[in-house]
Design an enzyme around this catalytic site. Structure first.
Site, PDB file in Angstrom:
ATOM      1  CE  LYS A  40      67.466  34.035  65.649  1.00 35.93           C
ATOM      2  NZ  LYS A  40      68.813  34.633  65.437  1.00 35.93           N
ATOM      3  CB  SER A  99      68.035  38.234  64.164  1.00 36.05           C
ATOM      4  OG  SER A  99      68.906  37.131  64.377  1.00 36.05           O
ATOM      5  CB  SER A 106      71.770  37.580  65.499  1.00 35.05           C
ATOM      6  OG  SER A 106      71.375  38.376  64.397  1.00 35.05           O
TER       7      SER A 106
END
Lengths: 513, 98, 499
Positions: free
Chosen positions: C78, C153, C177
């Site tokens: 990420k 996210s 997330s």
């Protein structure tokens, strides 16, 4: 808060009342000091904590506030601060935490400062100090808390000030250096007290190894909150905060200047504004800083990156055990018990290493006054001349005690003592007793009247003209004649006895009663 | 608790965010709606409850005072929006409080 | 099954046995990304050279006789985690070109264990969002239906694993997330106990909640990754100094003796009928596998979202102050420093980030601190206490990971409706609990191209990762939902395009 010691003479002027239109006013001051701690590394990262490195070389993701970096507290910094508090009898709360103080500034990498809001590492405490006039004062501490220093901005303008600059250059070497903030209660009443208070802090921090306390390098910075009020009035007047002083002397000057400024305002019927004022060393006055004092909203909240600090009683005991002898305790003893003068006592205590030496000499039996004269006199001179500190010279305290005792006993005279001090400072066979050296080298003082009388006779015979001058009333030539006897005896004659025998030989001068 | 009113312009100033008047209005309405929901918390009896700053209780996490390598200066400055020699160059600072 | 579609466990075994090489896998995986990522948009940047470099190193180490737990396993990271020398953006314009000079601890541990860094994945800007639509840099699609969001996210990381563009991925979870997008994309997403995995090098959103965790095709792979990266890090003062129990080697095959808590307040009748049916079947499966269902209460769970939307923004308002245009990242020059700050931050942050900075600044500001921030911290205490009470009667708590499957792009224009997407994940985050989402079935919402996956959220007491992963593994093995459907073919010509 000052109390006069019964035994010591008081000198007026340290905190005279200020007359404003017939009303006696006093100045009330509280001092906040920021002191950089003397650690190897910064507060929250492993970058070096040193002054004067090439710009932006002691920086890392943590102290530059880079994305993702996290702080980890330096144990040494926390312990140093707690020791500083303990030295002034502060309380060490069982729970303490770090908070974020949020505000934007270009030399503050994260745009928040890790500080402590409502749970400082130490609370309370008292700083005692001696004033030059022999009075003693104290200033209570509110708290000492830990925070991180900011980077350093250089403002690109002619005078280096913010005003009129086109841009600024930032060096982050200082960012994240551990900083303790000592907040004092408004107990200070004069510039002299302010300086004595600051010197007392400095003396203790240096002795503990907590900080270098160098104002010129910025490792001590202080702000003075100053207001005036009629003596006897309980509430405080409106205060101004004075900043930017770069020496203790400028603190005293800034205070005197600010007292005069506020007194003038009140005298002419005006009102003192609450504001921050900068000290202008060259102009010798304070000036209003550009920004208007506005309420800050720092949005303090507990730093979620840092678990709290919890001190057990055993931790506090351990740190207390590392304090050593406090400079203040030494001063009190030297001045109160050993009867050194205020100046002598401070000179001994403020030169690192001298106090331990002096104490060792006195502990080994020397009279304090004789010890202080030698330590501040010949020994300090020799330290300067040879570059060898007194503490590491070859002259051990025990030998100095022997030398003092030998003079007291009349075994050697002070001239011989001085010669031997100089000799032993660089080389001394400490295991050989002084008495043996004196005998072996024939250094003993001649205190035998017969022996001295024969030298006196020789001297008077060789200096008939001078002897005549003495007899005719010019008695100050006696010094010369004693000197001649000393010279003839190769320095060993007892000077007092020499003078006595000269007087006897010369008879009463003319005009004597 | 306050009602769903928020002085967006003041808060934006604190947060150093330039907002257009349209944004002030839009964010104001959105955040007001959130505050109405958040105000539900007033129903919880929390008077005698300790505040949780950190969910895993820990204390005295410290490091030894040992030097670790710093970053190379060029690495640091190459990412600066503006530099001058060995320094970060930042715009004119007006007053004590930028 | 092609070797790049194997699990991490299988790949590490094959690379350690020198049946295949890390370099081959890395190259094949980059080719795969080249084919599929135009349509999916999982990656913000590929680190092909770095991947090759690491792959060569892994092959050399294996050849020299080392056995590496993640030998040659292709990893997506990420883009809020720092990897030295790579652009690390947080999907924000303010960091669009920022190159990190250091590597996050969690990433470094995986690389040292043999993982191959394929690239950095898309996300909601600064991890604020539940759909990945708040990325300022790219749009990411759900591989199950390219017209739908992947969740967020950690949308890019999850989409990469679901689309076969990575074997494992790292995500970060602040209020859901990892778990919500894992549910949306039909993969396993695991948030460990707060403090278990170092946050050093994870760009902070809300420091007291953020936690890095694995995203994978199987529970076993998540356990494998967790075992490598969990544990004390001297660079993170909030990482916990407590021995880590190995999880990957202690997974269980059934649920006999396991007490599963079913939360009264999360009653399934709030859900649409088809989704409700999936969860009812999931609970029945738990029983079929040997578990006992125990009703438990979380009376404060309904306050989770309100509590979270004070605490997380308050911390974020402070954490994101450093993005000011002075030392790194975007600078929009103004007349003075103040104007530069304001212009830089106005241009550099997207709307959702601004909203959260504003609400957080407000919650901490003078006069509101006690009423908002402190009250939320106290509510957090109550929520954590409710969980502690509930876990007196059960070993894990089961509930939906989200109330719906993935929704269409632009379906939630009202910020608050998006915040409610994390209703089931936020309470566990506030309590710091280990929690994961495992595929539990499918539903076909109106307008969907086909069935969309749903996730079962399982949560355990603090530090009970071993129990949690073991139970999740038994459920996964006992149901095999992931193999019941597969993602439609991804057209190589399609592009979701840059935003």
């Amino acid at each position: 808060m000052s109390v006069t010691l019964g035994a010591t003479a008081t000198m007026p002027g340290a905190k005279t009342a200020i007359d404003i239109n017939g009303v006696a006013y006093e100045a009330v001051m509280g001092i906040e000091c920021h002191v950089e701690l003397k650690t190897e590394t910064k507060m929250f990262c492993g970058c070096r904590n040193i002054f004067g490195a090439e710009p932006n070389t002691n920086v890392c993701p943590v102290c530059l506030g880079m994305p993702g970096a996290l702080p980890v507290p330096n144990r040494r910094a926390i312990e140093l601060l707690v020791m500083a508090g303990l030295a002034f009898s502060a309380e060490i709360p069982a729970f303490s935490k770090f908070d974020r103080k949020n505000y934007f500034y270009p030399d503050m990498p994260k745009d928040y400062q890790i500080s402590q809001f409502d749970t400082p590492l130490t609370q309370g405490g008292v700083v005692p100090f001696w004033l030059p006039d022999g009075t003693q004062g104290t200033c209570r501490l509110t708290r000492i808390h830990l925070e991180e220093d900011t980077g350093k901005s250089t403002h690109a303008s002619r005078d280096g000030r913010i005003a009129g600059s086109t841009h600024s250059l930032v060096d982050f070497n200082r960012a994240g250096v551990p900083l303790m903030e000592c907040v004092g209660e408004p107990d200070i009443r004069s510039g002299a007290e302010a300086v004595a208070y600051l010197e007392a802090l400095k003396r203790t921090f240096v002795a503990l190894g907590v900080s270098d306390v160098k104002m010129e390098e910025g490792s001590l910075r202080c702000d003075v909150n100053l207001s005036l009020r009629p003596i006897g009035q309980a509430e405080y007047g409106t205060k101004a905060e004075i900043k930017n002083m770069n020496s203790f002397n400028s603190v005293a000057r800034a205070i005197e200047s600010e007292i005069a400024r506020q007194a003038d305002i009140i005298r002419s019927g005006g009102r003192v504004e609450q504001e921050t004022r900068g000290w202008d060393e060259a102009a010798g006055e304070t000036h209003a800083m550009r920004s208007k004092e506005k309420a800050h909203d720092y949005r303090y909240f507990p730093d979620p990156d840092l678990p709290p600090i919890e001190f057990a009683e055993s931790d506090v005991t351990r740190l207390r055990g590392m304090l050593g002898v406090s400079p203040q305790v030494r001063l009190d003893r030297m001045i109160g018990v050993e009867k050194l003068s205020i100046v002598q006592a401070h000179n001994i205590v403020d030169k690192l290493g001298l106090a331990d030496y002096y104490d060792a000499v006195v502990a080994a039996g020397a009279k304090p006054q004789a010890a202080v004269n030698l330590v501040l006199g010949d020994l300090s001179r020799l330290a300067n001349e040879t570059g060898t500190p007194v503490s590491t010279s070859a002259l051990r305290p025990s030998r100095l005690v022997e030398l003092i005792a030998a003079v007291d006993a009349g075994t050697i005279n002070s001239k011989t003592q001085k010669t031997l001090v100089e000799r032993f400072y660089t080389t001394d066979a400490a295991e050989i007793p002084l008495t043996k050296i004196i005998v072996d080298e024939g250094l003993g003082q001649v205190s035998d009247s017969g022996a001295i009388d024969s030298i006196v006779a020789e001297v008077l015979a060789a200096n008939e003209k001078t002897a005549g001058e003495y007899r005719s009333g010019k008695v100050k030539v006696m010094g010369f004649l004693v000197g001649q006897v000393m010279k003839q005896s190769r320095g060993k004659a007892n000077p007092a006895l020499a003078e006595e025998r000269l007087r006897a030989a010369l008879g009463e001068p003319e005009g004597a009663a | 608790m306050a009602s769903g009113e928020i002085d967006v312009a003041y808060v934006a100033k604190l947060a150093r965010l330039a907002l257009t008047p349209a944004e002030v209005e839009r964010f104001g309405a959105q955040l007001g709606a959130l505050l109405v929901h958040v105000d539900e918390l007033a129903k919880l009896p929390v008077d005698d409850v300790a505040a949780t700053a950190q969910v895993i209780p820990q204390s005295n996490v410290m490091r030894d005072d040992i030097v670790r390598p710093s970053l190379d200066r060029e690495t640091v400055l190459v990412g600066a929006p503006r530099r001058e020699g060995s320094y970060f160059r930042v715009p004119r600072i007006i007053g004590e409080d930028a | 099954m092609n070797s790049i579609d194997a699990t991490a466990t299988e790949i590490a075994r094959a690379v350690n046995a020198r049946e295949t090489s890390a370099v081959e896998l890395a190259d094949a995986m980059h080719a795969r990304i080249g084919e599929r990522d135009g349509a999916v948009g999982a990656y913000l940047s590929e680190t092909s050279e770095l991947a090759r470099e690491y792959a060569k190193r892994v092959d050399a180490r294996v050849a020299a006789g080392e056995r590496l737990p993640l030998a040659g396993v292709p990893l997506a990271i990420k883009d809020n985690m720092c990897v030295a020398g790579t652009v690390t953006t947080c999907a924000s314009k303010i960091l669009e070109h920022w190159i990190s000079p250091y590597t996050a601890t969690a990433v470094a541990r995986l690389l040292d264990a043999g993982a191959i860094p394929l690239g950095k994945t898309n996300m909601d800007e600064f991890a604020m969002g539940s759909s990945c639509e708040n990325s300022a840099l790219r749009k990411t699609a759900n591989p199950w239906d390219l017209g739908r969001v992947p969740g967020g996210s950690s949308g890019g990381s999850v989409a990469a694993v679901a689309a076969g563009e990575a074997t494992i991925a790292l995500g970060s979870d602040t209020g859901g997330s990892i778990r919500e997008p894992a549910a949306f994309c039909g993969v396993v997403g695991f948030k460990p106990t707060y403090g278990r995995v170092s946050r050093y090098g994870l760009i902070a959103f809300a420091s007291s909640l953020d936690q890095i965790g694995p995203i994978s095709k199987t529970v076993e792979d998540s356990a494998l990754v967790y075992d490598v990266m969990a544990g004390l890090d001297p660079m993170d003062a909030t990482s916990v100094d407590r021995p880590v129990e190995a999880t990957a080697t202690t997974l269980r095959e059934d649920l006999r003796g396991v007490r599963v808590g079913i939360v009264d307040e999360f009653a399934l009748d709030k859900l649409d009928a088809d989704i409700r049916a999936v969860y009812e079947a999931a609970y029945a499966d738990l029983v079929r596998l040997g578990a006992t269902l125990v009703p438990v209460k979380l009376p404060t769970a309904d306050y989770g979202v309100a509590t979270y939307y004070l605490i997380a923004p308050a911390e974020c308002s402070s954490n994101l102050a450093r993005f000011d245009g002075m030392r790194y990242g975007l600078r929009v020059e103004g007349a003075d420093v103040g104007a530069t700050y304001e212009a830089t931050r106005a241009a550099g942050f997207g709307d959702e980030v601004k909203r959260r900075i504003l609400i957080g600044t407000y919650a901490l500001s003078s006069g509101f601190y006690d009423a908002y921030y402190v009250r939320a911290q106290k509510a957090r205490t109550l929520i954590a206490a409710d969980f502690a009470k509930a876990f007196a009667d059960c070993d894990v708590i089961a509930c939906p990971s989200a109330s719906t499957p993935a929704f269409e792009f632009d379906a939630k224009s009202d910020p608050f409706s998006m915040y409610l997407m994390d209703y089931y994940t936020i309470p566990m985050s506030l309590a710091g609990l280990p929690s994961l989402s495992v595929p539990c079935g499918y539903a076909t919402p109106a307008g969907a191209a086909g069935p969309m996956p749903l996730g079962l959220e399982l949560s355990a007491p603090l530090f009970a990762e071993r129990a949690l992963l073991g139970i999740a593994h038994a459920y996964e093995r006992g149901t095999m939902h992931a193999s019941k459907q597969s993602i439609p073919a991804i057209p190589s010509s399609a592009t979701v395009g840059a935003r």
